[in-house]
Design an enzyme around this catalytic site. Structure first.
Site, PDB file in Angstrom:
ATOM      1  N   ASP A  31      14.431 -24.281  -6.303  1.00  0.00           N
ATOM      2  CA  ASP A  31      14.925 -23.111  -7.035  1.00  0.00           C
ATOM      3  C   ASP A  31      15.777 -23.541  -8.225  1.00  0.00           C
ATOM      4  O   ASP A  31      16.462 -24.567  -8.169  1.00  0.00           O
ATOM      5  CB  ASP A  31      15.766 -22.258  -6.064  1.00  0.00           C
ATOM      6  CG  ASP A  31      15.969 -20.842  -6.579  1.00  0.00           C
ATOM      7  OD1 ASP A  31      15.357 -20.474  -7.602  1.00  0.00           O
ATOM      8  OD2 ASP A  31      16.745 -20.105  -5.966  1.00  0.00           O
ATOM      9  N   ARG A  35      16.969 -21.002 -14.597  1.00  0.00           N
ATOM     10  CA  ARG A  35      18.356 -21.183 -15.058  1.00  0.00           C
ATOM     11  C   ARG A  35      18.524 -22.495 -15.812  1.00  0.00           C
ATOM     12  O   ARG A  35      19.250 -22.583 -16.788  1.00  0.00           O
ATOM     13  CB  ARG A  35      19.319 -21.127 -13.860  1.00  0.00           C
ATOM     14  CG  ARG A  35      19.692 -19.712 -13.481  1.00  0.00           C
ATOM     15  CD  ARG A  35      20.265 -19.637 -12.105  1.00  0.00           C
ATOM     16  NE  ARG A  35      19.221 -19.750 -11.089  1.00  0.00           N
ATOM     17  CZ  ARG A  35      19.446 -19.935  -9.809  1.00  0.00           C
ATOM     18  NH1 ARG A  35      20.680 -20.038  -9.370  1.00  0.00           N
ATOM     19  NH2 ARG A  35      18.440 -19.998  -8.955  1.00  0.00           N
ATOM     20  N   HIS A  48       9.932 -24.848 -15.613  1.00  0.00           N
ATOM     21  CA  HIS A  48       8.896 -25.140 -14.616  1.00  0.00           C
ATOM     22  C   HIS A  48       8.260 -26.513 -14.881  1.00  0.00           C
ATOM     23  O   HIS A  48       7.933 -27.242 -13.955  1.00  0.00           O
ATOM     24  CB  HIS A  48       7.822 -24.054 -14.634  1.00  0.00           C
ATOM     25  CG  HIS A  48       8.336 -22.714 -14.177  1.00  0.00           C
ATOM     26  ND1 HIS A  48       9.140 -22.569 -13.062  1.00  0.00           N
ATOM     27  CD2 HIS A  48       8.180 -21.461 -14.685  1.00  0.00           C
ATOM     28  CE1 HIS A  48       9.448 -21.291 -12.900  1.00  0.00           C
ATOM     29  NE2 HIS A  48       8.883 -20.596 -13.882  1.00  0.00           N
ATOM     30  N   LEU A 142       2.212 -40.201   3.722  1.00  0.00           N
ATOM     31  CA  LEU A 142       3.015 -38.968   3.627  1.00  0.00           C
ATOM     32  C   LEU A 142       2.056 -37.785   3.610  1.00  0.00           C
ATOM     33  O   LEU A 142       1.019 -37.844   2.955  1.00  0.00           O
ATOM     34  CB  LEU A 142       3.829 -38.971   2.315  1.00  0.00           C
ATOM     35  CG  LEU A 142       4.565 -37.672   1.990  1.00  0.00           C
ATOM     36  CD1 LEU A 142       5.842 -37.550   2.826  1.00  0.00           C
ATOM     37  CD2 LEU A 142       4.941 -37.598   0.509  1.00  0.00           C
ATOM     38  N   ARG A 205      19.831 -18.695   0.941  1.00  0.00           N
ATOM     39  CA  ARG A 205      18.951 -17.848   1.764  1.00  0.00           C
ATOM     40  C   ARG A 205      17.605 -18.546   1.917  1.00  0.00           C
ATOM     41  O   ARG A 205      17.289 -19.490   1.187  1.00  0.00           O
ATOM     42  CB  ARG A 205      18.799 -16.455   1.156  1.00  0.00           C
ATOM     43  CG  ARG A 205      18.252 -16.461  -0.243  1.00  0.00           C
ATOM     44  CD  ARG A 205      18.054 -15.039  -0.798  1.00  0.00           C
ATOM     45  NE  ARG A 205      17.768 -15.156  -2.229  1.00  0.00           N
ATOM     46  CZ  ARG A 205      18.702 -15.169  -3.181  1.00  0.00           C
ATOM     47  NH1 ARG A 205      19.974 -15.034  -2.870  1.00  0.00           N
ATOM     48  NH2 ARG A 205      18.373 -15.331  -4.446  1.00  0.00           N
ATOM     49  N   GLU A 218      18.004 -28.473  10.282  1.00  0.00           N
ATOM     50  CA  GLU A 218      19.289 -28.535   9.587  1.00  0.00           C
ATOM     51  C   GLU A 218      19.081 -27.942   8.197  1.00  0.00           C
ATOM     52  O   GLU A 218      18.074 -28.234   7.535  1.00  0.00           O
ATOM     53  CB  GLU A 218      19.754 -29.991   9.461  1.00  0.00           C
ATOM     54  CG  GLU A 218      20.091 -30.636  10.784  1.00  0.00           C
ATOM     55  CD  GLU A 218      21.242 -29.954  11.508  1.00  0.00           C
ATOM     56  OE1 GLU A 218      22.183 -29.491  10.829  1.00  0.00           O
ATOM     57  OE2 GLU A 218      21.198 -29.861  12.744  1.00  0.00           O
TER      58      GLU A 218
HETATM   59  C1  FPP Z   1      11.990 -21.546  -8.773  1.00  0.00           C
HETATM   60  O1  FPP Z   1      12.680 -21.482  -9.989  1.00  0.00           O
HETATM   61  C2  FPP Z   1      10.718 -22.238  -8.851  1.00  0.00           C
HETATM   62  C3  FPP Z   1       9.488 -21.675  -8.748  1.00  0.00           C
HETATM   63  C4  FPP Z   1       9.236 -20.230  -8.574  1.00  0.00           C
HETATM   64  C5  FPP Z   1       8.253 -22.417  -8.776  1.00  0.00           C
HETATM   65  C6  FPP Z   1       8.275 -23.879  -8.406  1.00  0.00           C
HETATM   66  C7  FPP Z   1       7.327 -24.547  -9.301  1.00  0.00           C
HETATM   67  C8  FPP Z   1       7.435 -25.799  -9.780  1.00  0.00           C
HETATM   68  C9  FPP Z   1       8.520 -26.728  -9.369  1.00  0.00           C
HETATM   69  C10 FPP Z   1       6.482 -26.321 -10.805  1.00  0.00           C
HETATM   70  C11 FPP Z   1       5.058 -26.480 -10.444  1.00  0.00           C
HETATM   71  C12 FPP Z   1       4.763 -26.886  -9.057  1.00  0.00           C
HETATM   72  C13 FPP Z   1       3.968 -27.933  -8.671  1.00  0.00           C
HETATM   73  C14 FPP Z   1       3.687 -28.118  -7.180  1.00  0.00           C
HETATM   74  C15 FPP Z   1       3.411 -28.928  -9.602  1.00  0.00           C
HETATM   75  P1  FPP Z   1      13.002 -20.050 -10.602  1.00  0.00           P
HETATM   76  O2  FPP Z   1      12.002 -19.769 -11.657  1.00  0.00           O
HETATM   77  O3  FPP Z   1      13.065 -19.026  -9.511  1.00  0.00           O
HETATM   78  O4  FPP Z   1      14.410 -20.327 -11.192  1.00  0.00           O
HETATM   79  P2  FPP Z   1      15.586 -19.278 -11.424  1.00  0.00           P
HETATM   80  O5  FPP Z   1      15.987 -18.756 -10.068  1.00  0.00           O
HETATM   81  O6  FPP Z   1      16.650 -20.104 -12.062  1.00  0.00           O
HETATM   82  O7  FPP Z   1      15.057 -18.211 -12.329  1.00  0.00           O
END
Ligand code: FPP
Length: 251
Positions: A31, A35, A48, A142, A205, A218
């Site tokens: 997450d 931000r 991303h 893995l 959460r 954990e």
């Molecule tokens: C949360 O950040 C992240 C996501 C919703 C997507 C996770 C995706 C990646 C890490 C990139 C692509 C994935 C792979 C497997 C190559 P957010 O956008 O919710 O951040 P915020 O809460 O700060 O807005």
């Protein structure tokens, strides 16, 4: 990979087999991409993109640390509420990284497994993902589990439905249904129990991720935004895990 202890319903393996400082199964709620980008005055997609690089690093650390299973929450069933543009960006990134990194996964001995409902991303990406799963199926160093269009409640409801259908068909009696039978219908049935669940970005959460599987895990919540999650941050989470006394409801 160490052999999986025989399944004893209700008793997590680590409680029986002598605890290890290294978790067998780690899951991460990645997450904070948005931000991270906003803080830099960049569009969310840049977050991303940086987040995808952090995924690469996390896989390397997991391999080095001797973790058996790394489960990543890449797209939740609630993420469809985001704008079409952001969903396009995310699926584009997944396609790009899959093409770029498949050889590395093969070379490093990483087996790819998917949970959730990836078919929702369209036939082309779903087929690419399926091919990657097949090509890495015999790898043993893995297991990388990517949760795509995943929601824990949907997963548990589907397992309950399956058991109900089996009961109606006379395959099982209703009073035979217990946690072992339900757990065996989940998409994670072939994986060791979850030991450590990490969430980045300071949110505290579970957001519908591995609710059943995290019963004895954990939980570690870090303030680090996902794109900044590097070897040191992963090491911090593993260090916190190693200090925890796991009692699994006992004393
Ligand atoms: C949360 O950040 C992240 C996501 C919703 C997507 C996770 C995706 C990646 C890490 C990139 C692509 C994935 C792979 C497997 C190559 P957010 O956008 O919710 O951040 P915020 O809460 O700060 O807005």
């Amino acid at each position: 990979m160490s052999p999986k202890p025989a399944a004893t319903p209700g008793i997590p393996p680590a409680a029986r087999g002598g605890e290890s400082a290294v978790p067998r199964h780690v899951a991460i709620i990645m997450d904070g991409n948005g931000r991270w980008a906003t803080k830099r005055g960049l569009p969310r997609v840049a977050g991303h993109r940086a987040g995808a690089e952090a995924v690469r690093k996390a896989i390397e650390v997991a391999v080095e640390a001797g973790i058996e299973v790394l489960t990543l929450y890449a797209f939740s069933s609630e993420n469809w509420r985001r704008s079409d543009a952001e969903i396009n960006d995310l699926t584009g990134l997944m396609r790009f990284y899959l093409e770029r990194e498949l050889k590395t996964l093969e070379k490093e001995g990483v087996r790819l497994k998917l949970i959730g409902e990836p078919a929702a991303f369209g036939a082309e990406l779903a087929a690419k993902l399926e091919r990657a799963v097949e090509r890495t199926a015999s790898n043993q160093r893995l297991t990388l589990v990517v949760a795509l269009n995943y929601g824990s409640r949907v997963e548990i409801a589907a397992a309950a439905k399956m058991l109900a259908e089996r009961a109606v068909a006379g395959e099982i009696a209703a009073d035979q249904i217990d946690e072992a039978l339900l757990g065996a219908e989940l998409q994670t049935a072939d994986l060791p129990d979850l030991d450590l669940l990490i969430r980045t970005s300071g949110e505290v959460r579970l957001s519908n991720f591995l609710l059943w599987q995290s019963a004895y895990a954990e939980l570690v919540f870090l303030d680090t935004l996902w794109p900044d999650f590097d070897e040191a941050a992963f090491g911090e989470a593993l260090g916190l895990f190693a200090q925890r006394q796991r009692r699994f409801g006992g004393r």
